[in-house]
Design a protein around this motif. Structure first.
Motif, short mmCIF file in Angstrom:
data_model
loop_
_atom_site.label_atom_id
_atom_site.label_comp_id
_atom_site.label_asym_id
_atom_site.label_seq_id
_atom_site.Cartn_x
_atom_site.Cartn_y
_atom_site.Cartn_z
N LYS A 134 26.58 11.38 80.71
CA LYS A 134 27.95 11.72 81.12
C LYS A 134 29.00 11.23 80.13
CE LYS A 134 26.61 13.63 84.95
NZ LYS A 134 26.95 13.14 86.29
N VAL A 135 28.61 10.38 79.18
CA VAL A 135 29.58 9.84 78.22
C VAL A 135 29.52 10.63 76.92
CG1 VAL A 135 29.50 7.54 79.22
CG2 VAL A 135 27.93 8.13 77.36
N SER A 136 30.57 10.53 76.14
CA SER A 136 30.63 11.26 74.87
C SER A 136 29.65 10.68 73.87
CB SER A 136 32.06 11.17 74.30
OG SER A 136 33.01 11.68 75.22
N GLU A 195 29.27 6.86 72.61
CA GLU A 195 29.74 5.88 73.59
C GLU A 195 28.58 5.13 74.25
OE1 GLU A 195 32.29 7.91 76.34
OE2 GLU A 195 34.07 7.24 75.25
N TRP A 197 29.63 -0.28 82.34
CA TRP A 197 29.79 1.08 82.85
C TRP A 197 30.40 1.02 84.25
CZ3 TRP A 197 26.78 5.03 80.04
CH2 TRP A 197 25.98 4.51 79.04
N THR A 229 33.32 6.31 88.09
CA THR A 229 33.91 7.25 87.12
C THR A 229 32.88 7.74 86.11
OG1 THR A 229 34.57 5.46 85.62
CG2 THR A 229 36.14 6.12 87.35
N GLU A 230 31.70 7.09 86.09
CA GLU A 230 30.62 7.43 85.17
C GLU A 230 31.06 7.35 83.72
OE1 GLU A 230 29.44 11.28 86.64
OE2 GLU A 230 27.94 10.39 87.98
N LYS A 231 31.78 6.28 83.40
CA LYS A 231 32.29 6.07 82.05
C LYS A 231 31.97 4.65 81.57
CE LYS A 231 36.17 9.31 82.33
NZ LYS A 231 37.66 9.45 82.24
#
Length: 614
Positions: A231-233, A236, A266, A270-272
């Motif tokens: 889910k992260v770029s 990341e 993490w 927000t899954e970030k």
């Protein structure tokens, strides 16, 4: 006479490349628990100077230790498959129970929320896991479903109890309990699953693996909720193996530690990635390699503190965006590799990994910077206002303050012992001869000998030098203008001489043997003056006389430290089982206190109360 433990300066964890190292905390998040060789270490995160707890009753190297949710007990496990449960309520760590859960290395264990049941997992011959009651050892289920060793286990703290294990078969296995029984296999990872952790609320659990992926699951059903790493770029997440994962107290955040040298936080809602901390480059300050910055363990301590572990053994504390470190020896100390510095206000020790560290007497530890030895440190001695260390890299290094000074001095062979005078002259016993390093310039002269040197001592005034040998003799020399001149020989020993020490006046010479016996000679007559110091049962690694010359302290491979009286030879103080695996070095801080270092990587200081008139 008596000795009172004043402080214990903890070793840092043992690490293994390519393998996760388990860290734990107490229920309040104030104390960190980990393992070092045969010892379990519990040290304060709130006040690092607070004396640590060292539990050294395992017969085999310890692999993992966990404190129960009540905080009253600790369970520790070792290479042989043995789990010991011991008391934390008192000062003596009394053993409550001991169980052989399976034959093989235990990689991880976990308590349930009621502090009654334990699941231990690892690489057993007959099975990979076992669930049992902590007090009776009775089975409370079966840990099945894996085809290869299990690396980690986590238990849901709230009812209904659930458990999950992570293995080298690339799978997680989910269990219902108690008693615990197989529910399903979860095949989310494509490579080894390194770690798994339950949230304090029990709503979720997370897993990480060698495929660099992070997954989130439902804590009650085991269903996959999200692949957080997807889910992260790009850039990341972690680049490579993720060795460890742990939940924060709020159950909303997880911390991960990876082989890329990063610790990441993490947010599971927000899954970030909300925090990313780069720990690369920290090992280089003490001569380490890039791989030493790999992060192989992680744990949350309280609500805002993340503790990670580097492959080098360095403990990193991440709090409010700042990174600090807890230092300590990661390997056994070398024989005689302990000395005092700064007029007795600090201790300096060298370990088998080549690192040299310094401790203030209140427990603050930091590494000696500026390069150092590339192999085991085999001795350290005070040379005037500086120190000299020798290592298996066949070199001698000067230490000034908190760093190495100048270039290394090549030795004529592998060092077997080092001694320095108050004037700064250093004598090193090497294979095949004796090296003398001049004070100030460090210029080296070499005297070849026909015997095999094994220990060395020099008098404070630079006049007398004694060299012990493997043939049970002590060779005596005088030192003039940097050259050694043979003076005589002592033949009273019956086994190899392993430690030597002159008293401050150079009127006495203590000779320690591989058999554990210590003889004290009168240097003028060369006769044995004292032959009563015979209570050690193993190799003498270190002997030191007190500053006033009335007592001596010795450390041995038999794990004991003895304080001896010169005036009353039959009087002694026995400090039994001071260091698991043996005592490597002893030193006097002043006339009323001593310090010892050992194979457990710990440094202990003691206050000494002498007999009246001794």
């Amino acid at each position: 006479m008596s000795a009172t433990l004043q402080s214990l300066f903890a070793a840092n964890p043992t690490t293994t490349r390519g393998q996760s190292t388990k860290l734990g905390v107490d229920p309040k998040g104030e104390k960190l628990i980990y393992t070092q060789n045969r010892t379990v270490i519990i040290r304060s995160l709130v006040d690092p100077a607070q004396p640590a707890i060292a539990y050294s009753q395992h017969a085999q190297p310890v692999t993992v230790a966990r404190i129960s949710p009540t905080g009253y007990y600790c369970a520790s496990a070792d290479h042989s498959g043995t789990v010991r449960i011991w008391d934390l309520a008192g000062d003596e760590q009394v053993l409550k129970s001991e169980f052989k859960v399976f034959a093989g290395r235990i990689n991880d264990l976990a308590w349930d929320g009621e502090s009654k049941r334990i699941i231990a997992v690892g690489d057993g011959r007959e099975k990979f896991g076992h669930a049992f009651l902590f007090d009776s050892g009775s089975s409370v289920g079966e840990i099945t479903g894996h085809s290869r060793p299990i690396n980690a286990v986590a238990i849901r703290k709230e009812r209904p109890f659930r458990a999950v294990t992570a293995g080298d078969d690339n799978n997680l296995v989910f269990y219902h309990g108690a008693p615990y029984k197989y529910n399903k296999t979860i095949s989310t990872h494509t490579r080894f699953v390194q770690d798994v952790a339950y949230s304090p609320s029990g709503d979720h659990f997370a897993s990480v693996g060698s495929d660099g992926k992070v997954f989130l699951y439902d804590g009650k059903t085991g269903d996959v909720l999200s692949e957080l790493s997807a889910k992260v770029s790009a850039g990341e997440g972690h680049a490579g193996t993720i060795y460890a994962v742990d939940f924060a107290a709020d159950s909303r955040r997880i911390a991960t530690a990876g082989a890329d040298g990063f610790v990441k936080v993490w947010d599971i809602q927000t899954e970030k990635v909300v925090e990313s901390h780069d720990l690369n480059g920290r090992a280089a300050a003490t001569g380490g390699q890039k791989a030493d910055d790999q992060q192989v363990g992680v744990v949350w301590a309280g609500s805002d503190k993340v503790v990670s572990l580097s492959l080098s053994g360095e403990i990193n504390i991440v709090q409010s965006g700042q990174i600090s470190s807890l230092h300590g020896a990661c390997k056994s100390f070398g024989p005689g590799a302990l000395a005092t510095a700064s007029n007795g206000k600090a201790l300096v020790g060298g370990a088998y990994d080549g690192r040299v560290l310094t401790w203030t007497l209140d427990g603050a530890c930091k590494p000696i910077t500026g390069g150092g030895h590339s192999n085991a440190v085999l001795g350290i001695s005070a040379a005037g206002d500086k120190l000299v260390s020798v290592g298996m890299d066949d070199s001698a290094r000067k230490i000034a303050g908190d760093s190495f000074e100048g270039a290394a001095t090549p030795l004529s062979g592998q060092p077997k012992g080092v001694a320095a005078s108050s004037k700064g002259t250093t004598v090193v016993a090497v294979l095949g001869g004796i090296d003398v390093l001049a004070a100030g310039s460090g210029n080296k002269t070499h005297l070849p000998v026909a015997y095999t040197p094994s220990a060395v001592a020099i008098s404070h005034d630079d006049v007398l030098v004694a060299v012990g040998s493997e043939d049970a003799k002590v060779y005596l020399y005088t030192l003039e203008n940097g050259s050694l001149h043979e003076l005589g020989m002592l033949r009273g020993s019956r086994s190899a001489v392993t430690a030597l020490a002159y008293d401050p006046s150079a009127s006495l010479l203590a000779v320690g043997e591989s058999s554990g016996k210590i003889l004290v000679y009168d240097t003028a007559s060369r006769d044995v003056k004292l032959s009563h110091w015979v209570f050690h049962s193993g190799r003498i690694n270190s002997i030191r006389f007190s500053p006033d010359g009335t007592h001596a302290v010795s450390g041995s491979l038999d794990t004991h430290v003895y304080v001896w009286s010169v005036k009353k030879p039959m009087k002694n103080i026995a400090i039994k089982n001071a260091h698991a695996g043996g005592v490597s070095g002893v030193v006097w801080i002043d006339d009323a206190s001593i310090a010892s270092a050992g194979a457990d990587g710990c440094v202990r200081t003691y206050d000494i109360k002498r007999h009246e008139g001794a």
